[in-house]
Scaffold this active site. Structure first.
Site, PDB file in Angstrom:
ATOM      1  N   HIS A  21      -2.238   7.221  -4.803  1.00 56.60           N
ATOM      2  CA  HIS A  21      -2.422   6.086  -3.898  1.00 56.60           C
ATOM      3  C   HIS A  21      -2.451   4.824  -4.743  1.00 56.60           C
ATOM      4  O   HIS A  21      -2.991   4.831  -5.845  1.00 56.60           O
ATOM      5  CB  HIS A  21      -3.754   6.243  -3.160  1.00 56.60           C
ATOM      6  CG  HIS A  21      -4.316   4.959  -2.616  1.00 56.60           C
ATOM      7  ND1 HIS A  21      -5.392   4.311  -3.181  1.00 56.60           N
ATOM      8  CD2 HIS A  21      -3.936   4.207  -1.553  1.00 56.60           C
ATOM      9  CE1 HIS A  21      -5.649   3.217  -2.492  1.00 56.60           C
ATOM     10  NE2 HIS A  21      -4.796   3.129  -1.501  1.00 56.60           N
ATOM     11  N   GLY A  28      -5.459  -2.502  14.326  1.00 59.14           N
ATOM     12  CA  GLY A  28      -4.370  -2.516  13.354  1.00 59.14           C
ATOM     13  C   GLY A  28      -3.242  -1.604  13.809  1.00 59.14           C
ATOM     14  O   GLY A  28      -3.352  -0.900  14.822  1.00 59.14           O
ATOM     15  N   SER A  65       0.860  -1.186   0.000  1.00 60.19           N
ATOM     16  CA  SER A  65       0.000   0.000   0.000  1.00 60.19           C
ATOM     17  C   SER A  65       0.890   1.227   0.000  1.00 60.19           C
ATOM     18  O   SER A  65       1.886   1.272   0.720  1.00 60.19           O
ATOM     19  CB  SER A  65      -0.880  -0.020   1.249  1.00 60.19           C
ATOM     20  OG  SER A  65      -1.629   1.162   1.346  1.00 60.19           O
ATOM     21  N   HIS A 100     -20.436  13.858   1.248  1.00 61.95           N
ATOM     22  CA  HIS A 100     -20.707  15.103   1.974  1.00 61.95           C
ATOM     23  C   HIS A 100     -20.163  16.326   1.252  1.00 61.95           C
ATOM     24  O   HIS A 100     -20.536  17.458   1.564  1.00 61.95           O
ATOM     25  CB  HIS A 100     -20.159  15.036   3.404  1.00 61.95           C
ATOM     26  CG  HIS A 100     -18.662  15.016   3.485  1.00 61.95           C
ATOM     27  ND1 HIS A 100     -17.923  13.892   3.213  1.00 61.95           N
ATOM     28  CD2 HIS A 100     -17.762  15.980   3.803  1.00 61.95           C
ATOM     29  CE1 HIS A 100     -16.630  14.164   3.368  1.00 61.95           C
ATOM     30  NE2 HIS A 100     -16.504  15.430   3.717  1.00 61.95           N
ATOM     31  N   THR A 124      -2.056  -3.275  -3.796  1.00 60.23           N
ATOM     32  CA  THR A 124      -2.477  -4.579  -4.315  1.00 60.23           C
ATOM     33  C   THR A 124      -2.302  -5.588  -3.189  1.00 60.23           C
ATOM     34  O   THR A 124      -1.460  -5.399  -2.297  1.00 60.23           O
ATOM     35  CB  THR A 124      -1.664  -5.033  -5.551  1.00 60.23           C
ATOM     36  OG1 THR A 124      -0.269  -4.959  -5.262  1.00 60.23           O
ATOM     37  CG2 THR A 124      -1.968  -4.161  -6.763  1.00 60.23           C
TER      38      THR A 124
END
Lengths: 283, 283
Positions: free
Chosen positions: B116, B267, B102, B183, B119
């Protein structure tokens, strides 16, 4: 057909109170700016809610207050079924009315703590009050942060104790539980009080308590600002402040019920995100 | 007793691939820094996951790349019942294995888009691949942003077209749907591709596609950086960039499944929040 809760008769009084409190707080913050030699004033902008009602944002960008936002709103309409399921008094219908005041202050100096407060009255088939205030030192762990937290808590405790000897301990614990970042294993700040669903059976007493919580803010926070505003600080302390502000963003976008619910259900984005700090770093 | 998915035999190959791709990307970014006269290098830090496995964060803080983070991880364990209910292949047991890469880049210049990509391969009683890449121009609406988006998409389209003529349209649409801020009524950026639960029945082909998506990043993004890095910009453009970065924070903390799930379930906070921009403003 049940009769409406007694809160329904207080809608106008509550809305008037929240606007008056907003005016007093804005005037006090502008006075503090003037004392510091600044001339910044609150800028106001009104918004309408598509489903009914609306609000007014007031934002001050000054020398002492890098960004201070005070929102008031009076809204009404029909709750979505999903949301109604979480709200008391909606078994027979999803009509609601809500009014409140919400405030977030991000001072420029890392020596001055940030603060949040809000109070509100909600009416469905039931009626209740909620609100609170909490302090976020940007230099946690320092003697000044400890002193400020004690002063802030004392003001809210006085407001609580005047109404019920059990309120302060209960609402302090609720605040600590609510303003917590599990992913950081950290409280957001030094706490304060938080209450919701307050309906003691004496609506006049509950409204009086809510007014006193609002006024407690004026006793709790401006003296801290005046005490800290002239303390010098280093660029390193400013940098640390900007990093700590990231925790505030993380809390509000990940966990704060008002923020996440509002943003995900068509609330006024600018008013809701007025709480975001003006400058933040995640280095 | 069912036999494991064919993905189970690829665990070591997948983990090796993600680490090798990380090394190539980090080397390319360090080369770009050197071309700009800088000497910044990636700093690496490893972390262990209490439930099993761990990962390595690599962060570069340089002249061109204000903050570039590349995470790899290989984790395994047992999913919580709540989470398992959302994950394929957990009917008979909540054991899982996952590996991936990432990456998030926040360039210093507002003329260079942020990016960004990630995979991954997941193995439960089933197995699948997921990932993608998406570009976030900080000056949306400009001719340069349009040109960069077209170039970026072309690189990912080439990777898709080499595998399946339907992939690009499908995964482009998925990306647009996923990276959207309701939003704000705005897309997060210029899109790219996004895919998940890819299990075509030919695991070798799916792994090859995932490798090509990873390599497509090297074709898609570094040329844009080199094309834009010397363009001058004004303090006003920098300010606008810092404000637009706020949208990135809002998306990741409000909507991004990986971020919110990761933070709310223990995490690695530092690795997950490596995606946060280094400096942000909500004025």
């Amino acid at each position: 057909m049940t009769s409406p809760p007694p809160h329904a008769a207080l809608k106008q009084d509550a809305a008037t109170w929240f606007a008056a409190l907003r005016d007093r707080i804005c005037a006090e913050f502008e006075t503090i700016e003037q004392e510091a030699g600044g001339a910044a004033r609150f800028q106001r902008a009104s918004w309408e809610r598509p489903g009914g009602g609306g609000g007014t944002m007031s934002v001050l960008r000054g020398q002492v207050f890098e960004k201070a936002g005070v929102n008031i709103s009076v809204v009404d309409g029909t709750l979505s079924p999903d949301f109604a399921a979480k709200i008391p008094g909606t078994e027979a219908g999803a009509a609601f009315w809500a009014a409140g005041i919400s405030l977030v202050v991000h001072p420029r100096s890392p020596k001055i703590p940030a603060v949040h407060m809000n109070t509100r009255m909600i009416v469905t088939a039931k009626g209740w009050f909620g609100g609170g205030g909490d302090l976020t030192p940007l230099q946690p762990g320092t003697p000044e942060a400890t002193e400020d937290a004690a002063f802030f808590h004392a003001a809210y405790q006085a407001a609580c104790d005047a109404h019920d000897p059990g309120y302060y301990e209960k609402f302090k614990a609720w605040c600590d539980e609510y303003f917590y970042l599990p992913h950081r294993n950290e409280p957001r700040g030094a706490g304060g009080i938080f209450y919701d669903y307050l309906d003691s059976g004496d609506v006049a007493a509950d409204f009086a308590f809510t007014r006193d919580v609002g006024q407690a803010f004026l006793a709790a926070y401006p003296p801290i600002v005046r005490r800290r505003r002239e303390a010098p600080y280093t660029p390193q302390e400013r940098e640390a402040q900007l990093i700590r502000r990231g925790r505030y963003v993380e809390f509000n976008l990940l966990y704060d019920r008002g923020t996440t619910f509002g943003l995900k259900t068509g609330g006024n984005t600018e008013a809701i995100l007025m709480s975001m700090p003006p400058e933040v770093k995640w280095p």
